[in-house]
Design a protein around this motif. Structure first.
Motif, PDB file in Angstrom:
ATOM      1  N   PHE A 319      18.944  28.230  57.895  1.00 60.15           N
ATOM      2  CA  PHE A 319      19.086  28.354  59.425  1.00 60.15           C
ATOM      3  C   PHE A 319      20.225  27.177  60.034  1.00 60.15           C
ATOM      4  O   PHE A 319      20.919  27.670  60.759  1.00 60.15           O
ATOM      5  N   GLN A 324      20.964  34.664  58.310  1.00 63.24           N
ATOM      6  CA  GLN A 324      19.644  35.147  58.512  1.00 63.24           C
ATOM      7  C   GLN A 324      18.836  35.489  57.178  1.00 63.24           C
ATOM      8  O   GLN A 324      17.972  35.844  57.129  1.00 63.24           O
ATOM      9  N   MET A 339       7.555  34.355  55.632  1.00 61.50           N
ATOM     10  CA  MET A 339       6.108  34.419  56.588  1.00 61.50           C
ATOM     11  C   MET A 339       5.063  33.891  55.680  1.00 61.50           C
ATOM     12  O   MET A 339       4.206  33.170  56.179  1.00 61.50           O
ATOM     13  N   LEU A 342       5.206  30.195  55.238  1.00 66.51           N
ATOM     14  CA  LEU A 342       4.613  29.608  56.361  1.00 66.51           C
ATOM     15  C   LEU A 342       3.402  29.523  56.447  1.00 66.51           C
ATOM     16  O   LEU A 342       2.767  28.330  56.685  1.00 66.51           O
ATOM     17  N   GLY A 426       2.762  49.126  67.397  1.00 64.98           N
ATOM     18  CA  GLY A 426       3.992  48.431  67.808  1.00 64.98           C
ATOM     19  C   GLY A 426       3.769  47.864  69.230  1.00 64.98           C
ATOM     20  O   GLY A 426       3.145  48.448  70.125  1.00 64.98           O
ATOM     21  N   TYR A 427       4.451  46.692  69.294  1.00 66.44           N
ATOM     22  CA  TYR A 427       4.291  45.938  70.623  1.00 66.44           C
ATOM     23  C   TYR A 427       5.994  45.816  71.208  1.00 66.44           C
ATOM     24  O   TYR A 427       6.955  45.554  70.354  1.00 66.44           O
ATOM     25  N   ALA A 428       6.087  45.866  72.463  1.00 67.02           N
ATOM     26  CA  ALA A 428       7.497  45.589  72.947  1.00 67.02           C
ATOM     27  C   ALA A 428       7.741  43.971  72.501  1.00 67.02           C
ATOM     28  O   ALA A 428       7.014  43.247  72.310  1.00 67.02           O
ATOM     29  N   PRO A 429       8.983  43.892  72.058  1.00 73.53           N
ATOM     30  CA  PRO A 429       9.176  42.528  71.555  1.00 73.53           C
ATOM     31  C   PRO A 429       9.676  41.691  72.742  1.00 73.53           C
ATOM     32  O   PRO A 429      10.049  41.978  74.090  1.00 73.53           O
ATOM     33  N   SER A 430       9.297  40.227  72.740  1.00 72.45           N
ATOM     34  CA  SER A 430       9.611  39.316  73.594  1.00 72.45           C
ATOM     35  C   SER A 430      10.084  38.101  72.961  1.00 72.45           C
ATOM     36  O   SER A 430       9.985  37.797  71.875  1.00 72.45           O
ATOM     37  N   LYS A 431      10.603  37.259  73.858  1.00 74.36           N
ATOM     38  CA  LYS A 431      11.239  35.745  73.438  1.00 74.36           C
ATOM     39  C   LYS A 431      10.365  34.649  73.889  1.00 74.36           C
ATOM     40  O   LYS A 431       9.980  34.942  75.033  1.00 74.36           O
ATOM     41  N   VAL A 432      10.207  33.738  73.189  1.00 75.37           N
ATOM     42  CA  VAL A 432       9.409  32.405  73.611  1.00 75.37           C
ATOM     43  C   VAL A 432      10.503  31.496  73.460  1.00 75.37           C
ATOM     44  O   VAL A 432      11.142  31.371  72.137  1.00 75.37           O
ATOM     45  N   TYR A 433      10.517  30.453  74.392  1.00 70.75           N
ATOM     46  CA  TYR A 433      11.566  29.295  74.092  1.00 70.75           C
ATOM     47  C   TYR A 433      10.891  28.173  73.350  1.00 70.75           C
ATOM     48  O   TYR A 433       9.726  27.854  73.493  1.00 70.75           O
ATOM     49  N   LEU A 434      11.584  27.723  72.344  1.00 71.72           N
ATOM     50  CA  LEU A 434      10.777  26.995  71.335  1.00 71.72           C
ATOM     51  C   LEU A 434      11.512  25.518  71.613  1.00 71.72           C
ATOM     52  O   LEU A 434      10.899  24.564  70.783  1.00 71.72           O
ATOM     53  N   GLY A 435      12.801  25.255  71.954  1.00 71.68           N
ATOM     54  CA  GLY A 435      13.440  24.182  71.667  1.00 71.68           C
ATOM     55  C   GLY A 435      12.836  22.898  72.177  1.00 71.68           C
ATOM     56  O   GLY A 435      12.014  22.911  73.228  1.00 71.68           O
TER      57      GLY A 435
ATOM     58  N   THR B 308       6.135  26.543  70.091  1.00 66.85           N
ATOM     59  CA  THR B 308       6.254  26.532  69.011  1.00 66.85           C
ATOM     60  C   THR B 308       5.043  26.446  68.207  1.00 66.85           C
ATOM     61  O   THR B 308       5.012  27.043  67.282  1.00 66.85           O
ATOM     62  N   PHE B 319      -1.463  36.476  59.576  1.00 64.17           N
ATOM     63  CA  PHE B 319      -1.415  36.752  58.001  1.00 64.17           C
ATOM     64  C   PHE B 319      -2.938  36.767  57.713  1.00 64.17           C
ATOM     65  O   PHE B 319      -3.343  37.594  56.883  1.00 64.17           O
ATOM     66  N   GLN B 325       2.764  42.111  62.248  1.00 62.00           N
ATOM     67  CA  GLN B 325       3.466  42.023  63.338  1.00 62.00           C
ATOM     68  C   GLN B 325       2.679  40.823  64.308  1.00 62.00           C
ATOM     69  O   GLN B 325       1.505  40.651  64.086  1.00 62.00           O
ATOM     70  N   SER B 332       5.087  41.635  71.257  1.00 69.56           N
ATOM     71  CA  SER B 332       5.292  41.199  69.959  1.00 69.56           C
ATOM     72  C   SER B 332       6.315  40.016  70.061  1.00 69.56           C
ATOM     73  O   SER B 332       7.323  39.894  70.814  1.00 69.56           O
ATOM     74  N   PRO B 410      15.212  18.589  69.295  1.00 69.01           N
ATOM     75  CA  PRO B 410      14.631  19.879  69.214  1.00 69.01           C
ATOM     76  C   PRO B 410      15.536  20.791  70.347  1.00 69.01           C
ATOM     77  O   PRO B 410      15.777  21.864  69.862  1.00 69.01           O
TER      78      PRO B 410
END
Ligand code: K
Ligand code: K
Lengths: 435, 435
Positions: A319, A324, A339, A342, A426-435, B308, B319, B325, B332, B410
């Protein structure tokens, strides 16, 4: 009903622990009567090849009792190696035998006769290593204790070392041999070899060429070497002038031997030649991180495993390099593997945290000592800062559970993760803010 | 040469800390002369909105000194919120303003005038919250201290609370108000609101309907609620009969208020109404895990962030449910996001571990206290078991560095991860055994 293989393994281990505990309760096994709690704790520590002990194994148990512990260690260690190899072979990562044992990637099942050959292969490897260990250690113990007792000592410590059990017959583990070259080389050779894992050992034996090694073997060899260099050097630097550990030793030679021994023993072996209760707080912290890392898959070692740790590091480095893809030695490691790493790491850390939490419920005050004890149990290491005997009934129960989970858990999780199914929705993808 | 935005942020913070330290060294700022080390530590603690203090802020600093600290807190908190929102908007997650401020996913850049509107929006939100806070807290402080001092106390504690700084003007933080309903409701309301993050607050204000919320807002609201319930309940159960904390309070009402306050303050606020040095070891361990989790993105909170942590949990649960997914609330979360979480968490844990290691280099013996201190600095929480004043020069330097990293890190990592490039070289895939 067919039980999943890890459930069989867990069941066998539980039965072994209970049988071992009953045998250790026999009057012939102990010098003085012990409690059921003592017996069960010792049996669990032996079967899980951890090596945490409530009192001195050498004086508490008779030769019969010590023999029971040795057999439990051998069954626990062997059982785990065999099961691990069998599981991997069932998971489409077949370990099969032709002339030499090696990994073949195109076979999806292994026949019973193949399995028998495999078990015979494991037994032969173990027997050869242990005979060599007994022969070498006899050179130390026979002159000191005479033939009968000396050979017994050599055999017990060899079995304990090869299976990474860490049980010793002296009250201060192997501290009396802190400067003895034979002990300092033979014992670590046995537990490092035992901790590399069956896959690595057979591949190294069969292929003998770096280029022909699988990625797993390459990572294990490089990772183990790096971890050993790191831990030996760090231990030496941190403890060199600590009067209660290295600083109190007679010569620079002894200090170097002790740095070597403590550096290699920490990830899973559990023997020690200096007083672990006297090492600095930050040395203890470093030891705890090494205990969580552990040894190799299909070995007698515990922990999240060296390869898991390497993938964790590689993923993090990848990273920072903005790539990637994970790759090492010209091979890529998929997101799927990351994964798994993790999940395995998260569950492991959670287990350790929850167990420390539970143990400190009834033991306020010596946080570091108990955190060290729990981590040692999880990595089936067996090093202790001297608090094993102070645990109350609940604390002992937690430590037994952690040793058991540390032994059976990663393999179970590994099996679970390797056999999981494909997604269906399948699900619609989405973003989550992590910073 | 164009500096990356996180470098600008880090530079501004460094400049702010140094300027603040110089101002705090002025004779007018302190009742008694302090050292440069004291001044810089206090300035760093204020700018990073951490709240760790070497000695009592109320008696060590004059009103001018307290004013400097308050302005540093406000600039640190505001600056971070603004920068976080700006960064997200630059990363193709634009935060733009029409009538209300909301997230739009189809705009790739924000104009200067948009930015000005944005900053004005943030300022208006902050001002409104803080005016309300001052008004409510005046009801407590004005009757006790008179108009001038009372309003000052109300203003200082409001700014400190809304920005999650945790600085208080009393030697034992807010312990004297352990059973005061206004303090127990206003202060937590301010820091919870400030810790949710700008995205959540504006979305909650603008959309007012659960179905219209983004995944991020839903996760933040549910996660924050769950963490609060968990931490309040656990604190109450663990400490109820501890005579040095809840057990020593006069009434059941006070115990419940104190459980509430300690439960909500831990993730990032840093005020306390009971003695943190007296809580049990396992309560401390739970607090440390909460401090690592922290608050929300684009907020004044620290830590790896609630989202996070949720993704980490979801990935682990996925898992165990054998699904490849991750999905939650019908959306997702891609492998990419999980990788980011992995990297962020790994780097964070490594930072904390290395810092504990460094601090214990010169402070052997009170492992838990110093581990708590470091974790508190990393999460910019500011709770302490009483060891801040015991740190030597090296220890202080480490804690300053950790506060800085905890504040800027972060966000920098988040920016770094969000802007990374695609892979260019393909490698043959390979498997590694992890179990
Ligand atoms: K062991
Ligand atoms: K804080």
């Amino acid at each position: 009903m067919r039980l999943p293989p890890p459930a069989i393994l867990a069941g066998l281990y539980a039965v072994l622990i209970i049988l071992g505990g009953i045998l250790l309760m026999l009057p012939a096994a102990t010098a003085m009567p012990i409690t059921w709690s003592d017996a069960m704790f010792t049996a669990a520590s032996a079967v899980t090849v951890t090596g945490l002990v409530i009192s001195d194994t050498g004086s508490q148990f008779t030769h019969f009792g010590q023999g029971v512990i040795m057999v439990l260690i051998q069954l626990g260690g062997l059982g785990l190696m065999t099961f691990a190899v069998l599981l991997l072979s069932m998971l489409g990562l077949p370990v099969t035998i032709s002339q030499r044992i090696f990994l073949r990637e195109d076979l999806n099942q292994t026949s019973i006769s193949d399995l028998l050959v495999l078990v015979r292969g494991i037994l032969k490897t173990v027997l050869a290593c242990e005979l060599l260990g007994v022969a070498l250690l006899s050179g130390v113990f026979v002159p000191e204790f005479g033939w009968g007792e000396g050979l017994w000592q050599a055999l017990f410590h060899t079995v304990s070392a090869f299976n990474n059990a860490g049980f010793a017959l002296f009250p201060d583990s192997l501290s009396r041999y802190v400067g003895n070259p034979i002990v300092n080389l033979t014992i670590p050779a046995l537990f490092i070899f035992g901790g590399l894992g069956f896959i690595v050992v057979t591949e190294a034996y069969g292929k003998r060429s770096w280029r022909a090694f699988s990625l797993h073997t390459k990572l294990m060899l490089v990772g183990t070497l790096a971890l050993i260099v790191w831990s030996v050097l760090t231990f030496a630097v941190l403890e060199w002038s600590n009067p209660a550990t290295l600083g109190g030793l007679a010569s620079t030679g002894d200090r170097l031997w002790a740095s070597w021994f403590q550096g290699v023993t920490t990830r899973t072996a559990g023997f020690n030649t200096v007083d672990i209760g006297s090492i600095h707080d930050n040395t203890s912290l470093m030891f705890m991180s090494l205990m969580v890392i552990g040894g190799g898959s299909t070995s007698t070692a515990g922990g999240i495993k060296v390869t898991t740790f390497i993938v964790l590091l590689l993923a993090t480095v990848a990273f920072f390099r903005r790539s990637q893809q994970l790759h090492v030695f010209g091979r890529s490691i998929g997101a799927e593997e990351v994964m798994k790493v993790l999940a395995l790491t998260m569950v492991s850390l959670m287990t350790v945290l929850v167990a420390i939490f539970l143990v400190t419920l009834s033991h306020d005050g010596d946080f570091l000592d108990f955190a060290f004890e729990v981590t040692s149990a999880f990595g089936t290491v067996g090093l202790s800062r001297g608090t094993t005997g102070d645990l109350d009934g609940f604390g002992r129960a937690v430590i037994i559970a952690v040793m058991f989970l540390g032994r059976v858990g990663p393999l179970t999780l590994g099996f679970f993760l390797a056999t999981r199914s494909k997604p269906r929705v399948g699900y619609a993808p989405s973003k989550v803010y992590l910073g």
